[in-house]
Design a protein around this motif. Structure first.
Motif, short mmCIF file in Angstrom:
data_model
loop_
_atom_site.label_atom_id
_atom_site.label_comp_id
_atom_site.label_asym_id
_atom_site.label_seq_id
_atom_site.Cartn_x
_atom_site.Cartn_y
_atom_site.Cartn_z
N LEU A 142 0.86 -1.19 0.00
CA LEU A 142 0.00 0.00 0.00
C LEU A 142 0.90 1.24 0.00
CD1 LEU A 142 -2.94 1.16 0.42
CD2 LEU A 142 -2.48 1.04 2.86
N THR A 143 0.67 2.13 -1.01
CA THR A 143 1.42 3.41 -1.03
C THR A 143 0.39 4.54 -0.99
OG1 THR A 143 1.47 3.48 -3.45
CG2 THR A 143 3.31 2.39 -2.35
N PRO A 144 -0.04 4.94 0.19
CA PRO A 144 -1.17 5.89 0.31
C PRO A 144 -0.75 7.33 0.10
CG PRO A 144 -0.45 5.22 2.49
CD PRO A 144 0.46 4.52 1.50
N ASN A 145 -0.31 7.65 -1.12
CA ASN A 145 0.16 9.01 -1.40
C ASN A 145 -0.67 9.70 -2.47
OD1 ASN A 145 0.87 7.40 -3.49
ND2 ASN A 145 3.09 7.78 -3.37
N GLY A 146 -1.81 9.10 -2.83
CA GLY A 146 -2.72 9.76 -3.77
C GLY A 146 -2.23 9.79 -5.19
N ASP A 147 -1.24 8.96 -5.56
CA ASP A 147 -0.75 8.98 -6.94
C ASP A 147 -1.53 8.03 -7.84
OD1 ASP A 147 0.12 6.50 -6.16
OD2 ASP A 147 2.22 6.80 -6.77
N GLY A 148 -2.55 7.39 -7.30
CA GLY A 148 -3.40 6.53 -8.12
C GLY A 148 -2.88 5.10 -8.24
N ARG A 149 -1.67 4.82 -7.68
CA ARG A 149 -1.13 3.45 -7.76
C ARG A 149 -1.01 2.87 -6.36
NH1 ARG A 149 4.19 3.92 -11.21
NH2 ARG A 149 4.28 1.72 -10.59
N ASP A 150 -1.62 1.73 -6.15
CA ASP A 150 -1.60 1.06 -4.84
C ASP A 150 -2.03 1.99 -3.72
OD1 ASP A 150 -0.74 -1.22 -6.09
OD2 ASP A 150 1.39 -0.80 -5.73
N ASP A 151 -2.99 2.86 -4.02
CA ASP A 151 -3.47 3.78 -2.98
C ASP A 151 -4.50 3.11 -2.06
OD1 ASP A 151 -1.86 5.79 -3.85
OD2 ASP A 151 -3.41 6.83 -4.99
N VAL A 152 -5.03 2.00 -2.52
CA VAL A 152 -5.96 1.23 -1.67
C VAL A 152 -5.66 -0.26 -1.81
CG1 VAL A 152 -7.89 2.88 -1.75
CG2 VAL A 152 -7.71 1.10 -3.49
#
Ligand SMILES: [Ca+2]
Ligand SMILES: [Ca+2]
Length: 414
Positions: free
Chosen positions: A35-45
């Motif tokens: 999970l990369t919750p940085n709002g870049d659209g990739r693996d945000d959820v």
């Protein structure tokens, strides 16, 4: 709740278990495992799926290297079935900091506990909680009645990361009154930092303000991830209301030294006086503020209310929110150059604010206003019309109160 292909993997198991009581927690999975919750659209959820075989109290949490569980769901009652929920990294109103976590889906029922676990790696997170770092209401009490004094409050809200802000008042009865954001300010809506909100209680748009009383002011910050913070304060409202006044019956009596104003026009000698008399009625719920000069004052035709007067070198300039009676004429160089207070001192209530007296005509009251104009020159157009107005300075001249009862006046030279 929906059935998804991954559940089919367990169908065999369920068939074997058919003759036993259904297991509490049949299956659980979290996908992907990063999970990369940085709002870049990739693996945000990530997607969390689970199947309950029986009714249970369900928890979902993430245990970091420090062993502390961060709850996403805690002890929530669920009927049996298949479940799927999205997780954006926010647990207990905080983004999970970067790290390797054990996810746990846990079901409980009558002392029985079933858990399924796996791993989830979080990276690129900004774990700082969304916080309202500044919140102020100024002044703490307002009188929203358009008299130009304490009519509005400014609410300042500061946030430490980008979020949407909403501000509202809530009364004891639970009714909410939204507070608009000031339209012109340095920051755009949603940006990190301080934002101003401006509350006029709706009076500027002619709406009745909320009833007098003490209100709770809420500032709510919420971002796209669902992070949230709330700050509260209080604002008192007193003497709120839309001021309403008129020239009684729309009637103005004009006369001169030479005539009572009968016939087609009122004759006035050059150097003579034009007199008027009218009545102002405060027919609203709130006092109306006024400023001088007092009724009875005389102006020269070539001066205005701004002209210095004996004992008053600054004249009587306009005051925002003050009501005054004005007289205007066709060839005047400015609108309503002659102005008077809406009552004599004895008709008015005086209030002292910051050491300065302010004068008010109370609601429901009438006051007689007189005045005169000395005809110091013969204007280019003659005869011409003179009329009265009731001016709410820097606010409006209501159509009802503009160009009231025009009379033709003829200035007659020697
Ligand atoms: Ca991402
Ligand atoms: Ca006020």
């Amino acid at each position: 709740m929906k059935t998804t292909p991954w559940v089919l993997f367990w169908l065999g198991g369920i068939a074997l278990a058919a003759c036993r009581p259904a297991p509490l927690l049949v299956a659980a999975a979290v996908r992907p495992d990063r999970l990369t919750p940085n709002g870049d659209g990739r693996d945000d959820v990530v997607v969390i799926q689970y199947r309950l075989g029986r009714a249970a109290r369900l928890s979902i949490y993430f245990v970091g290297p420090d062993g502390v569980p961060h709850y996403f769901r805690r002890d929530q009652p669920r009927p049996p079935g298949d479940y799927e929920v999205l997780f954006n990294g926010v647990a207990e109103n905080r983004l999970l900091p970067d790290g390797r976590y054990t996810w746990v889906v846990e079901a409980r029922d009558d002392g029985e506990v079933a858990r399924i676990t796996g791993t989830l790696t979080v990276s690129g997170s900004n774990p700082q909680p969304l916080t309202i770092t500044g919140f102020s209401i100024s002044p703490p009490e307002i009188t929203p009645n358009r008299d130009g004094l304490s009519d509005r409050a400014t609410i300042n809200v500061c946030i430490n990361r980008p979020a949407q802000l909403s501000v509202y008042l809530e009364g004891p009865d639970g009714v909410r009154y939204p507070v608009p954001r000031k339209t012109i300010q340095l920051r755009k809506p949603g940006e990190e930092g301080c934002h101003l909100f401006d509350y006029d209680a709706g009076v500027d748009r002619g709406q009745e303000p909320p009833p007098d009383g003490t209100y709770t002011v809420y500032a709510v910050a919420e971002d796209l991830l669902g992070l949230r913070d709330v700050a509260t304060g209080t604002l008192r409202i007193r003497e709120g209301g839309v001021p309403r006044a008129e020239i009684l019956n729309g009637q103005v009596e004009f006369r001169s030294d030479r005539s009572q104003g009968t016939g087609d026009y009122i004759p006035v000698s050059l150097g003579g006086y034009l007199y008027f008399t009218l009545t102002v009625h405060n027919y609203g719920r709130v006092p109306i503020r006024t400023s001088g000069p007092p009724p009875g004052t005389c102006y020269d035709l070539d001066e205005t209310f701004n002209a210095p007067r004996p004992g008053r070198p600054e004249g009587w300039p306009e005051e925002s929110g003050a009501w005054r009676v004005g007289i205007n004429f066709d060839t005047a160089l400015r609108n309503y150059p002659f102005r008077w207070a809406v009552g004599r001192p004895e008709d008015l209530e005086v209030r002292v604010l910051d050491g300065r007296p302010y004068y008010y005509l109370p609601p429901g009251r009438t006051a007689l206003v007189t005045g005169c104009i000395r005809m110091t020159y013969v204007p280019p157009r003659n005869p011409q019309y003179f009329w009265a107005g009731l001016i709410h300075e820097d606010v409006e001249i209501a159509p009802l109160n503009d160009r009231v009862d025009p009379h033709r006046v003829w200035i007659q030279g020697p």
